[in-house]
Each structure stands twice: as structure tokens, then as C-alpha cells.
Design a protein around this motif. Structure first.
Motif, PDB file in Angstrom:
ATOM      1  N   SER A  51     -60.782  67.182  11.558  1.00 28.59           N
ATOM      2  CA  SER A  51     -62.108  66.654  11.870  1.00 28.59           C
ATOM      3  C   SER A  51     -62.597  65.716  10.775  1.00 28.59           C
ATOM      4  O   SER A  51     -63.120  64.625  11.052  1.00 28.59           O
ATOM      5  CB  SER A  51     -63.102  67.808  12.065  1.00 28.59           C
ATOM      6  OG  SER A  51     -62.706  68.633  13.122  1.00 28.59           O
ATOM      7  N   VAL A  52     -62.439  66.143   9.506  1.00 29.01           N
ATOM      8  CA  VAL A  52     -62.872  65.304   8.384  1.00 29.01           C
ATOM      9  C   VAL A  52     -62.067  64.003   8.351  1.00 29.01           C
ATOM     10  O   VAL A  52     -62.615  62.914   8.162  1.00 29.01           O
ATOM     11  CB  VAL A  52     -62.717  66.067   7.054  1.00 29.01           C
ATOM     12  CG1 VAL A  52     -62.961  65.133   5.877  1.00 29.01           C
ATOM     13  CG2 VAL A  52     -63.694  67.241   7.007  1.00 29.01           C
ATOM     14  N   LEU A  57     -61.630  58.133   9.157  1.00 26.16           N
ATOM     15  CA  LEU A  57     -60.953  57.024   9.821  1.00 26.16           C
ATOM     16  C   LEU A  57     -61.898  56.240  10.720  1.00 26.16           C
ATOM     17  O   LEU A  57     -61.810  55.007  10.817  1.00 26.16           O
ATOM     18  CB  LEU A  57     -59.771  57.556  10.636  1.00 26.16           C
ATOM     19  CG  LEU A  57     -58.546  58.027   9.829  1.00 26.16           C
ATOM     20  CD1 LEU A  57     -57.498  58.621  10.759  1.00 26.16           C
ATOM     21  CD2 LEU A  57     -57.955  56.875   9.029  1.00 26.16           C
ATOM     22  N   THR A  58     -62.793  56.961  11.381  1.00 28.76           N
ATOM     23  CA  THR A  58     -63.767  56.287  12.241  1.00 28.76           C
ATOM     24  C   THR A  58     -64.664  55.354  11.433  1.00 28.76           C
ATOM     25  O   THR A  58     -64.905  54.197  11.813  1.00 28.76           O
ATOM     26  CB  THR A  58     -64.623  57.330  12.993  1.00 28.76           C
ATOM     27  OG1 THR A  58     -63.769  58.170  13.770  1.00 28.76           O
ATOM     28  CG2 THR A  58     -65.621  56.650  13.916  1.00 28.76           C
ATOM     29  N   ALA A  63     -65.915  49.808   9.588  1.00 28.27           N
ATOM     30  CA  ALA A  63     -66.120  48.900   8.458  1.00 28.27           C
ATOM     31  C   ALA A  63     -65.149  47.723   8.503  1.00 28.27           C
ATOM     32  O   ALA A  63     -65.524  46.556   8.277  1.00 28.27           O
ATOM     33  CB  ALA A  63     -65.971  49.661   7.149  1.00 28.27           C
ATOM     34  N   ILE A  64     -63.881  48.019   8.806  1.00 30.42           N
ATOM     35  CA  ILE A  64     -62.883  46.940   8.888  1.00 30.42           C
ATOM     36  C   ILE A  64     -63.213  45.989  10.032  1.00 30.42           C
ATOM     37  O   ILE A  64     -63.066  44.760   9.928  1.00 30.42           O
ATOM     38  CB  ILE A  64     -61.478  47.544   9.050  1.00 30.42           C
ATOM     39  CG1 ILE A  64     -61.083  48.308   7.783  1.00 30.42           C
ATOM     40  CG2 ILE A  64     -60.435  46.469   9.370  1.00 30.42           C
ATOM     41  CD1 ILE A  64     -59.826  49.118   7.924  1.00 30.42           C
ATOM     42  N   TRP A  65     -63.663  46.566  11.143  1.00 30.23           N
ATOM     43  CA  TRP A  65     -63.973  45.777  12.338  1.00 30.23           C
ATOM     44  C   TRP A  65     -65.050  44.723  12.056  1.00 30.23           C
ATOM     45  O   TRP A  65     -64.987  43.598  12.543  1.00 30.23           O
ATOM     46  CB  TRP A  65     -64.398  46.720  13.449  1.00 30.23           C
ATOM     47  CG  TRP A  65     -64.404  46.091  14.810  1.00 30.23           C
ATOM     48  CD1 TRP A  65     -64.097  44.819  15.139  1.00 30.23           C
ATOM     49  CD2 TRP A  65     -64.735  46.751  16.024  1.00 30.23           C
ATOM     50  NE1 TRP A  65     -64.203  44.613  16.472  1.00 30.23           N
ATOM     51  CE2 TRP A  65     -64.597  45.796  17.066  1.00 30.23           C
ATOM     52  CE3 TRP A  65     -65.121  48.042  16.348  1.00 30.23           C
ATOM     53  CZ2 TRP A  65     -64.847  46.102  18.395  1.00 30.23           C
ATOM     54  CZ3 TRP A  65     -65.373  48.352  17.667  1.00 30.23           C
ATOM     55  CH2 TRP A  65     -65.238  47.401  18.684  1.00 30.23           C
ATOM     56  N   VAL A  66     -66.063  45.121  11.249  1.00 36.23           N
ATOM     57  CA  VAL A  66     -67.177  44.192  10.972  1.00 36.23           C
ATOM     58  C   VAL A  66     -66.985  43.468   9.645  1.00 36.23           C
ATOM     59  O   VAL A  66     -67.936  42.935   9.072  1.00 36.23           O
ATOM     60  CB  VAL A  66     -68.517  44.942  10.984  1.00 36.23           C
ATOM     61  CG1 VAL A  66     -68.787  45.539  12.345  1.00 36.23           C
ATOM     62  CG2 VAL A  66     -68.541  46.032   9.902  1.00 36.23           C
TER      63      VAL A  66
END
Length: 472
Positions: A51-52, A57-58, A63-66
Motif C-alpha cells: 500500500s505504501v 508510486l502514485t 509529479a512526472i506527468w506534470v
């Protein structure tokens, strides 16, 4: 005035000291409770880690996406805050304070979270969630046990076995034709639910309450008098679900039963017995009342089909137990189903028979342990079990006198004859004796412990127990 203030201060100090002592006593217990979550096999640590990892990763993915802009701004923001704190408080103070505060919030949040979950899953229980999980995990890993029999003997056995495994299947005779079960069988045409009712109650989590409820008998009412609530409940469930097997399965889910209870067959089986004097007695309830020696036992129809689920349970079992219970009217009726005795004979797992403590008038008068074994072998035509459990102490004089009045005596252990039959003897103190009434029965806790330990020994697990003697 000053003396009074001093006394008050001393009392406060004593109260604070006692409070601190109580806290210190609780702290190891609380810490032990938390360390249980780290125990292997709970399947909690891996899911928390996953879960952590998923959360991290989410966040990184967004962050990478934007273009990592939020990460840069977040790092700058925290950098400014840390510099501000460092200017106000030195690192050797602010660091430990932050660690203590973080640990406190972590433990507080987790304690309240698990407490809330426990209250939702098991309201009103004092058992902690981790203890419940560990107990459930231990029981689910227990051996796959098949117990075969009927009457009060089988329900007594199940009451003890359920503390060692949740993988229990009770295969129960449906030949009963007396009392409330017999009336329902004749008037409604259902299979007799009495023995099944006792086994379901014995395997339930709320055993005491459910047993009292299922055993409750109506004393008034046109048609209700003499019926037990449990029999009526299972009869109603049979009508709703279509057959007794589905009724038991549905009832087991509602009543939180550990394991399964299965009828040996869904056929309308009726017992008959041939006596030594040539008489032919038909009916499970009439056989013990007939008097005389039973030389042959059978059923109508002659070859009732077995319940498929019962055969699968025997084939998948790790351990098979027969008895205790009335030899000819509780244990043997299950073995009159050809597919059941054939399935037992094919298995290579440990198989054991629990012999009765006292003889039963009308069924096993003057029977020894070897006589019980011969009766089962004669009916089955083959050897179905490897060992026999016997009680190794004589009941008290008061109990012997009480049973002698009914022409009943302790089952004699003829060791040489049992050995000649190729059976090992497991002798143990497994009797529960009521000093007031003089009745004896198997102690469910002792009996279950002896059986589980014997099973462990057959698998190379050593137990130090001076209450268990294995011969042969």
C-alpha cells in the motif's frame, strides 16, 4: 494549613507514582500487542508495504506527468520550513521532538484505526483484532479432520476439536427415528435433524447460547409439545433451501460454525437388527429396547448412496476419527453406506476409533474393546482404522454402582485381543465424571488433545505428555 498542604502533596505524589507504575505495567503488554503484528503468517506487513509503495508510486507518477513542478515546489517549501525551525530551535532539540511527535501520532492513529475496525467486525468483544486474526489463522491452518458418528458422542468430540482446527467435517448418521426427530420424519417426511442439530451447535462460536437455544423443547402448544427449537429450525431451512444439505450449509453461515456438518446420505434410511434369538427388530430407537445380543445390523435401502461432499471430505482428509457414540445406532449406520466405508478404506491417513467408556444396555452388553472392533470389522468386511482410544482409569465406586443398576459396566480393555486384531492402543485419561449424578462421558478437551497429539506423533511431531500412552 501548611501541614494540610504537605499531606495533600504527598497524596498526589503517591497517586502519580501508582499511575506511573500502572502505565509501566501496561506498556510491555501494549508493546507485545504491537509486536504481534510483525509475527510471520499474519499477512499484514506485506500488504501495508504494498500500500505504501503504491501511494509513493502514485505521487511520483503524477509529479512526472506534470513535469516534476509539484516536487520542486514541495521540496522548496519544506526546505524553508526546516531552515526556520533550525533558526528558532537547535537541531539536537527540534529533531528528537519531531521524532517523538511523529511516533506518537503514528501509534495513536493506528490504535484508533484498529480499535474502530475491531468494534465493527466484532462488537462487544474484548479480544483484540490481532489476537482474533492470529487465532483464525491458526485454526485455518489446522489439519483437515473428518469425524464420523452421531448422537451426543460426536457433538462432544467436535466441541473439543474446534479449538485445534477450523477444517473439520462431521459426517452424521440420519437413521434416528425417535423423539422429536422421529415425529418430524413421520409427519413431514424430512430427514431426522436431531444429531445434526447437536453437531451444528457444538461447532458454533457461540456454542453455549446456541446449544441452549437449539435444545429448548416446547412444553405446550398443539403439535409443538416435545419438539426442540433446533429440529424445527433445520426442518424449516430444509423446506426453504430444498434439502437437508443446503439447509445445514445455510445455517452454518448464519451461526458462524467452524467446519462443516454433512449427513452421510440423503436417503430415508431405516435401521434393522437381527438378534441372537432370531428376532428381527426394525427402527433405530427400538433396537436398544429389544434386549438380547445383536448378531447382524443393516439398513433399508440396502445400499444408500453417499452424499458426494462427504466422500470428497474423506478423500481430502488428513485425519479420520470414528466415534465415540452408540456402536450400532450412531457409529455403524454411517458405515452401512458402501461408498463411505470404501472411501475410508482407500485413504492412507491416520484413522482412529474412540471406544465408549461404558457398555450400553441393549447394544453392547458385556462388550470388551476387542468386541467393539470386531463389530465394525464384521459390518465393513475390511479394516477401517489403525488405532483405538480407550480410557485407562476405572470410574468411582459411586458411578459403578449407578451404572450397575442399569446393567452397564466399564468397557474392558483386552489388550492381547486388540493386539491380535492389529490395532494400536491409545490409553489416556479422557473421562468426565459427574460426582452428583454418577454419569460419565468423554471430556471434550482431554479427548481432543489426545487425538491431536496422537495425530502429531504419526507425523513425527514429539509431545511430552504423561497422560498419553500408545501401545502396539
Amino acid at each position: 494549613m501548611s501541614i494540610g498542604l504537605i499531606e495533600q502533596a504527598l497524596r498526589n505524589l503517591r497517586l502519580e507514582k501508582s499511575h506511573l507504575a500502572a502505565v509501566s505495567r501496561r506498556t510491555p503488554k501494549e508493546m507485545n500487542h504491537w509486536f504481534k503484528w510483525l509475527a510471520p503468517g499474519i499477512l499484514i506487513k506485506r500488504w501495508l508495504l504494498i500500500s505504501v509503495t503504491g501511494f509513493v508510486l502514485t505521487v511520483l507518477g503524477i509529479a512526472i506527468w506534470v513535469g516534476l513542478t509539484p516536487i520542486y515546489r514541495l521540496m522548496w517549501f519544506f526546505s524553508e520550513i526546516l531552515e526556520l525551525i533550525a533558526r528558532i530551535l537547535p537541531s539536537y532539540i527540534s529533531g528528537p521532538v519531531a521524532v517523538v511527535l511523529g511516533v506518537f501520532l503514528l501509534f495513536w492513529g493506528q490504535t484508533r484505526s484498529f480499535g474502530t475496525i475491531t468494534e465493527v467486525l466484532n462488537p462487544g468483544s474484548e479480544q483484540r483484532l490481532i489476537d482474533a486474526l492470529m487465532t483464525r489463522r491458526r485454526l485455518n491452518r489446522g489439519p483437515r479432520i473428518v469425524a464420523i458418528g452421531g448422537g451426543t458422542g460426536l457433538s462432544t468430540l467436535l466441541r473439543g476439536l474446534k479449538e485445534y482446527s477450523a477444517n473439520i467435517t462431521a459426517i452424521v448418521t440420519v437413521a434416528d427415528d425417535g423423539g422429536s426427530s422421529g415425529r418430524l420424519r413421520r409427519e413431514i417426511g424430512v430427514l431426522p435433524p436431531g444429531d445434526i442439530r447437536n453437531c451444528v451447535a457444538a461447532l458454533a462460536d457461540e456454542e453455549k447460547l446456541l446449544t441452549e437455544l437449539f435444545q429448548y423443547r416446547f412444553n405446550a402448544g398443539d403439535g409443538l409439545s416435545g419438539h426442540s427449537f433446533g429440529n424445527l429450525f433445520l426442518t424449516a431451512m430444509s423446506e426453504i433451501t430444498g434439502d437437508l444439505e443446503q439447509a445445514i450449509a445455510a445455517s452454518s453461515k448464519v451461526l458462524a460454525v467452524r467446519g462443516r456438518v454433512l449427513p452421510a446420505t440423503l436417503s430415508d434410511v431405516r435401521l434393522w437388527a437381527k438378534m441372537a434369538d432370531g428376532r428381527w427388530v426394525e427402527g433405530e430407537s427400538k433396537i436398544p429396547q429389544a434386549g438380547g445380543k445383536i448378531v447382524e445390523i443393516g439398513c433399508t435401502p440396502e445400499h444408500p448412496p453417499a452424499l458426494p461432499a462427504a466422500i470428497r471430505a474423506i478423500e481430502e482428509a488428513d485425519f479420520i476419527i470414528m466415534g465415540p457414540g452408540s456402536l450400532y445406532t450412531s457409529v455403524i449406520p454411517n458405515l452401512l453406506v458402501p461408498e463411505i466405508r470404501a472411501a475410508i478404506a482407500k485413504t492412507k491417513v491416520p484413522r482412529i476409533y474412540v471406544c465408549n467408556i461404558m457398555t450400553q444396555p441393549g447394544e453392547t452388553d458385556s462388550y470388551t474393546v476387542a468386541d467393539h472392533i470386531r463389530a465394525i470389522d464384521r459390518v465393513c468386511g475390511k479394516r477401517l482404522f489403525d488405532a483405538v482410544v480407550v480410557h485407562r482409569r476405572t470410574p468411582s465406586a459411586h458411578t459403578l454402582i449407578r451404572y450397575a443398576q442399569d446393567n452397564s459396566h466399564p468397557v474392558f480393555l483386552d489388550r492381547e485381543e486388540v493386539g491380535n486384531l492389529g490395532r494400536r492402543i491409545v490409553a489416556a485419561n479422557i473421562m468426565d465424571e459427574d460426582g452428583e449424578t454418577g454419569y460419565v462421558r468423554h471430556d471434550h478437551q482431554r479427548l481432543a488433545k489426545v487425538l491431536i497429539r496422537w495425530y502429531g506423533r504419526t507425523h513425527g511431531i514429539k509431545f511430552a505428555d504423561d497422560q498419553l500412552t500408545v501401545e502396539g
